[in-house]
Design a protein around this motif. Structure first.
Motif, PDB file in Angstrom:
ATOM      1  N   ARG A  30       0.856  -1.169   0.000  1.00  0.00           N
ATOM      2  CA  ARG A  30       0.000   0.000   0.000  1.00  0.00           C
ATOM      3  C   ARG A  30       0.899   1.226   0.000  1.00  0.00           C
ATOM      4  O   ARG A  30       2.049   1.178   0.427  1.00  0.00           O
ATOM      5  N   GLU A  31       0.366   2.329  -0.477  1.00  0.00           N
ATOM      6  CA  GLU A  31       1.140   3.556  -0.494  1.00  0.00           C
ATOM      7  C   GLU A  31       1.024   4.257   0.849  1.00  0.00           C
ATOM      8  O   GLU A  31      -0.075   4.475   1.348  1.00  0.00           O
ATOM      9  N   TRP A  32       2.166   4.574   1.436  1.00  0.00           N
ATOM     10  CA  TRP A  32       2.155   5.270   2.705  1.00  0.00           C
ATOM     11  C   TRP A  32       1.665   6.700   2.496  1.00  0.00           C
ATOM     12  O   TRP A  32       1.975   7.343   1.492  1.00  0.00           O
ATOM     13  N   SER A  33       0.924   7.209   3.448  1.00  0.00           N
ATOM     14  CA  SER A  33       0.493   8.600   3.401  1.00  0.00           C
ATOM     15  C   SER A  33       1.685   9.503   3.699  1.00  0.00           C
ATOM     16  O   SER A  33       2.695   9.077   4.269  1.00  0.00           O
ATOM     17  N   LEU A  34       1.556  10.781   3.353  1.00  0.00           N
ATOM     18  CA  LEU A  34       2.617  11.732   3.663  1.00  0.00           C
ATOM     19  C   LEU A  34       2.804  11.874   5.168  1.00  0.00           C
ATOM     20  O   LEU A  34       3.922  12.067   5.648  1.00  0.00           O
ATOM     21  N   ALA A  35       1.710  11.762   5.917  1.00  0.00           N
ATOM     22  CA  ALA A  35       1.809  11.844   7.380  1.00  0.00           C
ATOM     23  C   ALA A  35       2.619  10.678   7.933  1.00  0.00           C
ATOM     24  O   ALA A  35       3.436  10.849   8.857  1.00  0.00           O
ATOM     25  N   GLU A  36       2.421   9.487   7.375  1.00  0.00           N
ATOM     26  CA  GLU A  36       3.193   8.325   7.822  1.00  0.00           C
ATOM     27  C   GLU A  36       4.662   8.477   7.472  1.00  0.00           C
ATOM     28  O   GLU A  36       5.549   8.133   8.266  1.00  0.00           O
ATOM     29  N   LEU A  37       4.932   8.986   6.277  1.00  0.00           N
ATOM     30  CA  LEU A  37       6.329   9.210   5.894  1.00  0.00           C
ATOM     31  C   LEU A  37       6.975  10.250   6.805  1.00  0.00           C
ATOM     32  O   LEU A  37       8.126  10.092   7.228  1.00  0.00           O
TER      33      LEU A  37
ATOM     34  N   ALA B  33      10.274  18.893   3.495  1.00  0.00           N
ATOM     35  CA  ALA B  33       9.222  19.501   4.307  1.00  0.00           C
ATOM     36  C   ALA B  33       9.536  19.444   5.802  1.00  0.00           C
ATOM     37  O   ALA B  33       9.029  20.256   6.573  1.00  0.00           O
ATOM     38  N   LEU B  34      10.373  18.510   6.216  1.00  0.00           N
ATOM     39  CA  LEU B  34      10.742  18.384   7.624  1.00  0.00           C
ATOM     40  C   LEU B  34      11.931  19.264   8.009  1.00  0.00           C
ATOM     41  O   LEU B  34      12.178  19.488   9.192  1.00  0.00           O
ATOM     42  N   ALA B  35      12.666  19.746   7.024  1.00  0.00           N
ATOM     43  CA  ALA B  35      13.928  20.438   7.279  1.00  0.00           C
ATOM     44  C   ALA B  35      13.742  21.934   7.499  1.00  0.00           C
ATOM     45  O   ALA B  35      12.825  22.558   6.959  1.00  0.00           O
ATOM     46  N   ASP B  36      14.659  22.509   8.282  1.00  0.00           N
ATOM     47  CA  ASP B  36      14.756  23.962   8.400  1.00  0.00           C
ATOM     48  C   ASP B  36      15.478  24.547   7.194  1.00  0.00           C
ATOM     49  O   ASP B  36      15.151  25.630   6.724  1.00  0.00           O
TER      50      ASP B  36
ATOM     51  N   ALA C   5       0.821  22.631   1.429  1.00  0.00           N
ATOM     52  CA  ALA C   5      -0.307  22.639   2.354  1.00  0.00           C
ATOM     53  C   ALA C   5      -0.341  21.390   3.226  1.00  0.00           C
ATOM     54  O   ALA C   5      -0.738  21.444   4.394  1.00  0.00           O
ATOM     55  N   GLU C   6       0.100  20.256   2.665  1.00  0.00           N
ATOM     56  CA  GLU C   6       0.052  18.990   3.414  1.00  0.00           C
ATOM     57  C   GLU C   6       0.929  19.018   4.664  1.00  0.00           C
ATOM     58  O   GLU C   6       0.706  18.268   5.609  1.00  0.00           O
ATOM     59  N   PHE C   7       1.952  19.880   4.655  1.00  0.00           N
ATOM     60  CA  PHE C   7       2.884  19.918   5.778  1.00  0.00           C
ATOM     61  C   PHE C   7       2.795  21.221   6.582  1.00  0.00           C
ATOM     62  O   PHE C   7       3.579  21.430   7.503  1.00  0.00           O
ATOM     63  N   ALA C   8       1.853  22.092   6.219  1.00  0.00           N
ATOM     64  CA  ALA C   8       1.774  23.410   6.859  1.00  0.00           C
ATOM     65  C   ALA C   8       1.574  23.297   8.365  1.00  0.00           C
ATOM     66  O   ALA C   8       2.246  23.980   9.154  1.00  0.00           O
ATOM     67  N   GLU C   9       0.652  22.460   8.795  1.00  0.00           N
ATOM     68  CA  GLU C   9       0.358  22.323  10.223  1.00  0.00           C
ATOM     69  C   GLU C   9       1.549  21.737  10.973  1.00  0.00           C
ATOM     70  O   GLU C   9       1.887  22.181  12.075  1.00  0.00           O
ATOM     71  N   LEU C  10       2.201  20.746  10.354  1.00  0.00           N
ATOM     72  CA  LEU C  10       3.359  20.112  10.982  1.00  0.00           C
ATOM     73  C   LEU C  10       4.492  21.120  11.151  1.00  0.00           C
ATOM     74  O   LEU C  10       5.127  21.190  12.213  1.00  0.00           O
ATOM     75  N   ARG C  11       4.752  21.923  10.127  1.00  0.00           N
ATOM     76  CA  ARG C  11       5.823  22.913  10.212  1.00  0.00           C
ATOM     77  C   ARG C  11       5.490  23.990  11.241  1.00  0.00           C
ATOM     78  O   ARG C  11       6.358  24.427  12.001  1.00  0.00           O
ATOM     79  N   GLN C  12       4.250  24.411  11.275  1.00  0.00           N
ATOM     80  CA  GLN C  12       3.855  25.430  12.248  1.00  0.00           C
ATOM     81  C   GLN C  12       4.032  24.911  13.671  1.00  0.00           C
ATOM     82  O   GLN C  12       4.519  25.621  14.553  1.00  0.00           O
ATOM     83  N   ALA C  13       3.649  23.663  13.901  1.00  0.00           N
ATOM     84  CA  ALA C  13       3.787  23.075  15.234  1.00  0.00           C
ATOM     85  C   ALA C  13       5.249  22.963  15.652  1.00  0.00           C
ATOM     86  O   ALA C  13       5.570  23.021  16.842  1.00  0.00           O
ATOM     87  N   ALA C  14       6.130  22.785  14.667  1.00  0.00           N
ATOM     88  CA  ALA C  14       7.563  22.667  14.954  1.00  0.00           C
ATOM     89  C   ALA C  14       8.253  24.017  15.030  1.00  0.00           C
ATOM     90  O   ALA C  14       9.476  24.085  15.210  1.00  0.00           O
TER      91      ALA C  14
ATOM     92  N   ALA D  82       8.396  27.195   4.447  1.00  0.00           N
ATOM     93  CA  ALA D  82       9.205  26.347   3.569  1.00  0.00           C
ATOM     94  C   ALA D  82      10.643  26.387   4.056  1.00  0.00           C
ATOM     95  O   ALA D  82      11.059  27.350   4.714  1.00  0.00           O
ATOM     96  N   PRO D  83      11.413  25.352   3.749  1.00  0.00           N
ATOM     97  CA  PRO D  83      12.814  25.374   4.172  1.00  0.00           C
ATOM     98  C   PRO D  83      13.622  26.406   3.397  1.00  0.00           C
ATOM     99  O   PRO D  83      13.301  26.737   2.249  1.00  0.00           O
TER     100      PRO D  83
END
Length: 264
Positions: free
Chosen positions: A21-28, A83-86, A107-116, A121-122
């Motif tokens: 199955r294809e992993w979601s971006l959240a899982e990755l 998307a995870l990097a500074d 947009a898929e990573f906006a909430e994750l980046r804001q929380a961090a 964007a990096p």
């Protein structure tokens, strides 16, 4: 994409039923999350991760570019790591060959980046001794966040001025013409960039390896053979004793292996 070896979670099972199955971006994003402050061994400062791709016979490029040996899944991981990097660090030649553009907000990573506590964007950081770069490119004229240029104290003043006129921020990270890898990592950390990602090229990665500042390698093994004289993923100075890294996770899709190693 499926997990082969759940190294980081000994209680995890393989996908039930053995189906792909294809992993979601959240899982990755969860699978590739940076360690907490100070890293797993308590070391302070930044965490430097590299992301590279290699064929079965060790080629890091084909016709000077990595795209021909990549895949759709590889690009999903590539985008997730960004998307995870500074900050994304790349050598000047890689920027030229790969046609680097500004990192975009996703947009898929906006909430994750804001929380961090990260920006939208990096930052792209270009390592260049000569600063012989085309400052009319969008990487310098239209980034979402200003592009950094890491260089040495001996860089030509006129090239520094040209970079700054284009909107780039020049950071001196070496006493001579070139950049000192350890000093570059410290300089980025002092700017608040602790989640570091380098995409090479091979010469830059080799310098990070030789300086002993690489914490993690995300390596895609492409099920291709190219022969020829293409570079390996890391070149340049050798280390006195080979450095040991530990396998942290391994994923697979359509014969591509997505490995993640952390240094002991």
């Amino acid at each position: 994409m499926r997990r082969l070896f759940p190294v980081t979670d000994q209680t995890a099972d393989r996908d039930s039923g053995g189906t792909d199955r294809e992993w979601s971006l959240a899982e990755l994003a969860a699978a590739y999350a940076y360690p907490g402050p100070g890293g797993p061994d308590g070391r302070p400062g930044a965490w430097l991760r590299a992301n590279m791709v290699s064929t079965l016979d060790g080629a890091a490029q084909h016709d000077g570019r990595s795209q021909p040996i990549s895949s759709a899944a590889d690009m999903r991981i590539f985008g997730t790591l960004r998307a995870l990097a500074d900050v994304v660090i790349a050598g000047a030649e890689t920027v030229r060959q790969e046609g680097y553009r500004p990192a975009r907000a996703r947009a898929e990573f906006a909430e994750l980046r804001q929380a961090a506590g990260q920006g939208p964007a990096p930052v792209i950081a270009v390592v260049s001794a000569s600063l012989e770069l085309d400052f009319s490119l969008p990487l310098f004229t239209a980034p979402l966040v200003p592009t950094l240029i890491l260089t040495g104290a001996a860089a030509a003043p006129d090239r520094i001025a040209a970079a700054e006129r284009a909107g780039a921020r020049v950071v001196v990270a070496g006493d001579g013409a070139g950049v000192d890898p350890a000093r570059a990592v410290r300089a980025l950390a002092e700017l608040g960039h602790t989640r570091l990602l380098t995409e090479g090229g091979p010469r830059l990665l080799g310098q990070f390896v030789a300086a002993g500042v690489l914490d993690e390698l995300c390596l895609t093994v492409s099920p291709m053979l190219t022969a020829g004289d293409a570079q390996r993923i890391a070149g340049g100075p050798s280390v006195e004793v080979p450095r040991r890294f530990t396998l942290a996770s391994l994923l697979e899709e359509e014969g591509f292996l997505f490995s993640r190693y952390r240094r002991d």
